[in-house]
Design a protein around this motif. Structure first.
Motif, PDB file in Angstrom:
ATOM      1  N   VAL A 145       0.839  -1.208   0.000  1.00 48.61           N
ATOM      2  CA  VAL A 145       0.000   0.000   0.000  1.00 48.61           C
ATOM      3  C   VAL A 145       0.869   1.252   0.000  1.00 48.61           C
ATOM      4  N   ALA A 146       1.884   1.260   0.854  1.00 45.14           N
ATOM      5  CA  ALA A 146       2.761   2.431   0.932  1.00 45.14           C
ATOM      6  C   ALA A 146       3.494   2.663  -0.380  1.00 45.14           C
ATOM      7  N   ARG A 147       3.985   1.593  -0.977  1.00 44.92           N
ATOM      8  CA  ARG A 147       4.712   1.727  -2.239  1.00 44.92           C
ATOM      9  C   ARG A 147       3.818   2.289  -3.338  1.00 44.92           C
ATOM     10  N   GLN A 148       2.587   1.784  -3.429  1.00 46.71           N
ATOM     11  CA  GLN A 148       1.666   2.276  -4.450  1.00 46.71           C
ATOM     12  C   GLN A 148       1.252   3.718  -4.184  1.00 46.71           C
ATOM     13  N   GLY A 149       1.037   4.053  -2.926  1.00 46.21           N
ATOM     14  CA  GLY A 149       0.640   5.418  -2.585  1.00 46.21           C
ATOM     15  C   GLY A 149       1.720   6.427  -2.897  1.00 46.21           C
ATOM     16  N   VAL A 150       2.954   6.127  -2.525  1.00 49.87           N
ATOM     17  CA  VAL A 150       4.068   7.036  -2.784  1.00 49.87           C
ATOM     18  C   VAL A 150       4.310   7.164  -4.285  1.00 49.87           C
ATOM     19  N   ALA A 151       4.228   6.055  -5.008  1.00 52.16           N
ATOM     20  CA  ALA A 151       4.425   6.108  -6.458  1.00 52.16           C
ATOM     21  C   ALA A 151       3.370   6.988  -7.119  1.00 52.16           C
ATOM     22  N   ALA A 152       2.122   6.889  -6.659  1.00 52.67           N
ATOM     23  CA  ALA A 152       1.057   7.726  -7.211  1.00 52.67           C
ATOM     24  C   ALA A 152       1.317   9.199  -6.920  1.00 52.67           C
ATOM     25  N   MET A 153       1.756   9.491  -5.698  1.00 54.17           N
ATOM     26  CA  MET A 153       2.059  10.867  -5.322  1.00 54.17           C
ATOM     27  C   MET A 153       3.173  11.437  -6.196  1.00 54.17           C
ATOM     28  N   LEU A 154       4.255  10.696  -6.352  1.00 54.87           N
ATOM     29  CA  LEU A 154       5.394  11.193  -7.120  1.00 54.87           C
ATOM     30  C   LEU A 154       5.102  11.225  -8.610  1.00 54.87           C
ATOM     31  N   GLY A 155       4.133  10.425  -9.054  1.00 54.24           N
ATOM     32  CA  GLY A 155       3.738  10.442 -10.454  1.00 54.24           C
ATOM     33  C   GLY A 155       2.713  11.514 -10.782  1.00 54.24           C
ATOM     34  N   GLY A 156       2.292  12.300  -9.761  1.00 53.85           N
ATOM     35  CA  GLY A 156       1.367  13.392 -10.003  1.00 53.85           C
ATOM     36  C   GLY A 156      -0.079  12.984 -10.137  1.00 53.85           C
ATOM     37  N   ARG A 157      -0.433  11.803  -9.614  1.00 48.25           N
ATOM     38  CA  ARG A 157      -1.828  11.375  -9.676  1.00 48.25           C
ATOM     39  C   ARG A 157      -2.626  12.024  -8.561  1.00 48.25           C
ATOM     40  N   SER A 158      -3.885  12.326  -8.827  1.00 47.18           N
ATOM     41  CA  SER A 158      -4.723  12.947  -7.792  1.00 47.18           C
ATOM     42  C   SER A 158      -5.246  11.922  -6.799  1.00 47.18           C
ATOM     43  N   GLY A 159      -5.314  10.658  -7.220  1.00 44.92           N
ATOM     44  CA  GLY A 159      -5.803   9.647  -6.290  1.00 44.92           C
ATOM     45  C   GLY A 159      -5.529   8.249  -6.782  1.00 44.92           C
ATOM     46  N   ILE A 160      -5.506   7.297  -5.841  1.00 39.28           N
ATOM     47  CA  ILE A 160      -5.319   5.895  -6.189  1.00 39.28           C
ATOM     48  C   ILE A 160      -6.047   5.032  -5.165  1.00 39.28           C
ATOM     49  N   ILE A 161      -6.704   3.996  -5.649  1.00 39.14           N
ATOM     50  CA  ILE A 161      -7.266   2.952  -4.789  1.00 39.14           C
ATOM     51  C   ILE A 161      -6.313   1.775  -4.895  1.00 39.14           C
ATOM     52  N   THR A 162      -5.739   1.341  -3.798  1.00 37.13           N
ATOM     53  CA  THR A 162      -4.736   0.288  -3.862  1.00 37.13           C
ATOM     54  C   THR A 162      -5.394  -1.085  -3.989  1.00 37.13           C
ATOM     55  N   GLY A 163      -4.889  -1.876  -4.932  1.00 31.90           N
ATOM     56  CA  GLY A 163      -5.410  -3.224  -5.141  1.00 31.90           C
ATOM     57  C   GLY A 163      -6.544  -3.226  -6.148  1.00 31.90           C
ATOM     58  N   TRP A 164      -6.471  -4.124  -7.154  1.00 30.94           N
ATOM     59  CA  TRP A 164      -7.478  -4.124  -8.210  1.00 30.94           C
ATOM     60  C   TRP A 164      -8.864  -4.496  -7.679  1.00 30.94           C
ATOM     61  N   ALA A 165      -8.909  -5.447  -6.718  1.00 34.60           N
ATOM     62  CA  ALA A 165     -10.212  -5.854  -6.172  1.00 34.60           C
ATOM     63  C   ALA A 165     -10.860  -4.698  -5.410  1.00 34.60           C
ATOM     64  N   ASN A 166     -10.046  -3.961  -4.663  1.00 33.34           N
ATOM     65  CA  ASN A 166     -10.564  -2.805  -3.938  1.00 33.34           C
ATOM     66  C   ASN A 166     -11.084  -1.748  -4.910  1.00 33.34           C
ATOM     67  N   ALA A 167     -10.353  -1.548  -6.001  1.00 32.21           N
ATOM     68  CA  ALA A 167     -10.775  -0.555  -6.989  1.00 32.21           C
ATOM     69  C   ALA A 167     -12.107  -0.943  -7.624  1.00 32.21           C
ATOM     70  N   VAL A 168     -12.250  -2.217  -7.958  1.00 29.76           N
ATOM     71  CA  VAL A 168     -13.502  -2.682  -8.558  1.00 29.76           C
ATOM     72  C   VAL A 168     -14.668  -2.475  -7.599  1.00 29.76           C
ATOM     73  N   MET A 169     -14.465  -2.851  -6.334  1.00 30.46           N
ATOM     74  CA  MET A 169     -15.527  -2.707  -5.338  1.00 30.46           C
ATOM     75  C   MET A 169     -15.886  -1.239  -5.110  1.00 30.46           C
ATOM     76  N   ALA A 170     -14.867  -0.396  -4.991  1.00 30.92           N
ATOM     77  CA  ALA A 170     -15.122   1.024  -4.723  1.00 30.92           C
ATOM     78  C   ALA A 170     -15.887   1.677  -5.868  1.00 30.92           C
ATOM     79  N   HIS A 171     -15.488   1.383  -7.093  1.00 21.97           N
ATOM     80  CA  HIS A 171     -16.159   1.996  -8.239  1.00 21.97           C
ATOM     81  C   HIS A 171     -17.556   1.403  -8.461  1.00 21.97           C
ATOM     82  N   ALA A 172     -17.721   0.129  -8.097  1.00 21.55           N
ATOM     83  CA  ALA A 172     -19.029  -0.506  -8.270  1.00 21.55           C
ATOM     84  C   ALA A 172     -20.091   0.143  -7.394  1.00 21.55           C
TER      85      ALA A 172
END
Length: 261
Positions: A215-242
Motif C-alpha cells: 500500500v505504501a509503495r503504491q501510494g508514494v508512487a502515485a504521489m510522485l507520479g502526479g496522480r490525484s488519487g489511487i485505490i490500492t489493489g485491483w479488487a478494492n478498486a472494482v468494489m469502490a467503483h461498483a
C-alpha cells in the motif's frame, strides 16, 4: 513524470506503527530526509535507527496531533529547526467499530480530531509555504470506506469521505503552483487497525487484506507520479467503483453485510 525525493524533506504522521512505518521506509529508500511524528517515541526511535543504518537522515518528533495548540507549536518548532517540509504524508488516524448510537462520544471525538481536524490543519499549516516555494507534495490517507456509507464504521467512513473530497478539491486548486495533493484509498491492510478499532476481522476482510508495504509503495508512487488519487489493489478498486452504480441505501446494506462476523 516522477518527481525525485533526493534531499527533499518528508513529514510522516502516525509514524510509530503500521502504514506510517512503511511510508517512512519507502520515502527513505527514495532518498528523502524524514521527519517522523507521532505520540509514541520508542517505536519511532527504533524505526529511525533502522533507517539511519541504511543511510537516511531522520528526525523524530513526539507530538499529540489531536491537540490544535500542539500542532501549531510543532510546525513552529520545525521552522525554528530549519526543517522545510517538502512532502507531507497525512497518515495518522484510526477507526472506531460498532453501532454509532452505542459508541462512547469520547472515542468518536478523538477519532474525528485526528482523522479530520488534524489532517486538515496540518495541510493548511504546510501547503502555503510549499506553494510559495513552488514545490510540494501532499499524500492524504483515506480508505475504500470513503466510497460508501458503512454501518458499524459510520463515522469513520464519513471521515474518510471528507478526506477524499478535500484532497481532490485541493489538488485542483493547486494546479500550476508546483504543489500536488494525492489521496490514497487502501482497503483492508495488515496493520493494527482492527485491534485499535475493536473489530474481529470478517472473512471478507481476511480475504482482501493487503500488505502495508505494498500500500505504501503504491501510494508514494502515485504521489510522485502526479496522480490525484489511487485505490490500492485491483479488487478494492472494482468494489469502490461498483458502489457508484448502487443507490446509497443498497450500498450501505451491502457494506453492513460485509462487516458482520
Amino acid at each position: 513524470m516522477t518527481v525525485s525525493l533526493e534531499r527533499r524533506t518528508a513529514l510522516v504522521t502516525g509514524a510509530s506503527s503500521g502504514l506510517g512505518i512503511e511510508f517512512a521506509r519507502e520515502l527513505a529508500a527514495r532518498g528523502a530526509v524524514l521527519i517522523l511524528a507521532a505520540r509514541s517515541e520508542a517505536p519511532m526511535q527504533a524505526l529511525a535507527s533502522e533507517l539511519r543504518a541504511a543511510g537516511a537522515t531522520v528526525h523524530v518528533r513526539c507530538v499529540d496531533l489531536a491537540d490544535a495548540v500542539a500542532r501549531e507549536a510543532f510546525a513552529a518548532q520545525l521552522e525554528r529547526d530549519g526543517l522545510t517540509v517538502d512532502v507531507l504524508v497525512n497518515n495518522a488516524g484510526f477507526g472506531v467499530f460498532g453501532p454509532f448510537a452505542d459508541t462512547e462520544w469520547e472515542r468518536l471525538d478523538a477519532m474525528l480530531a485526528v482523522d479530520v481536524v488534524a489532517l486538515t490543519h496540518l495541510t493548511r499549516l504546510f501547503v502555503p509555504a510549499m506553494r510559495s516555494r513552488g514545490f510540494g507534495r501532499v499524500l492524504q490517507v483515506a480508505s475504500t470506506g470513503a466510497f460508501q456509507p458503512t454501518p458499524t464504521y459510520a463515522a469513520y467512513a464519513a471521515a474518510k469521505s471528507y478526506v477524499l473530497q478535500l484532497s481532490h478539491a485541493l489538488d485542483v486548486e493547486l494546479r500550476g503552483t508546483g504543489v500536488r495533493c494525492t489521496v490514497v484509498s487502501p482497503g483492508v491492510t495488515a496493520t493494527q487497525f482492527f485491534a485499535v478499532a475493536g473489530q474481529r476481522p470478517t472473512w471478507y476482510q481476511r480475504l482482501t487484506r493487503m500488505q502495508a508495504s505494498t500500500v505504501a509503495r503504491q501510494g508514494v508512487a502515485a504521489m510522485l507520479g502526479g496522480r490525484s488519487g489511487i485505490i490500492t489493489g485491483w479488487a478494492n478498486a472494482v468494489m469502490a467503483h461498483a458502489t457508484r452504480l448502487m443507490p446509497r441505501g443498497l450500498s450501505a446494506r451491502v457494506a453492513g453485510v460485509l462487516m458482520r462476523n
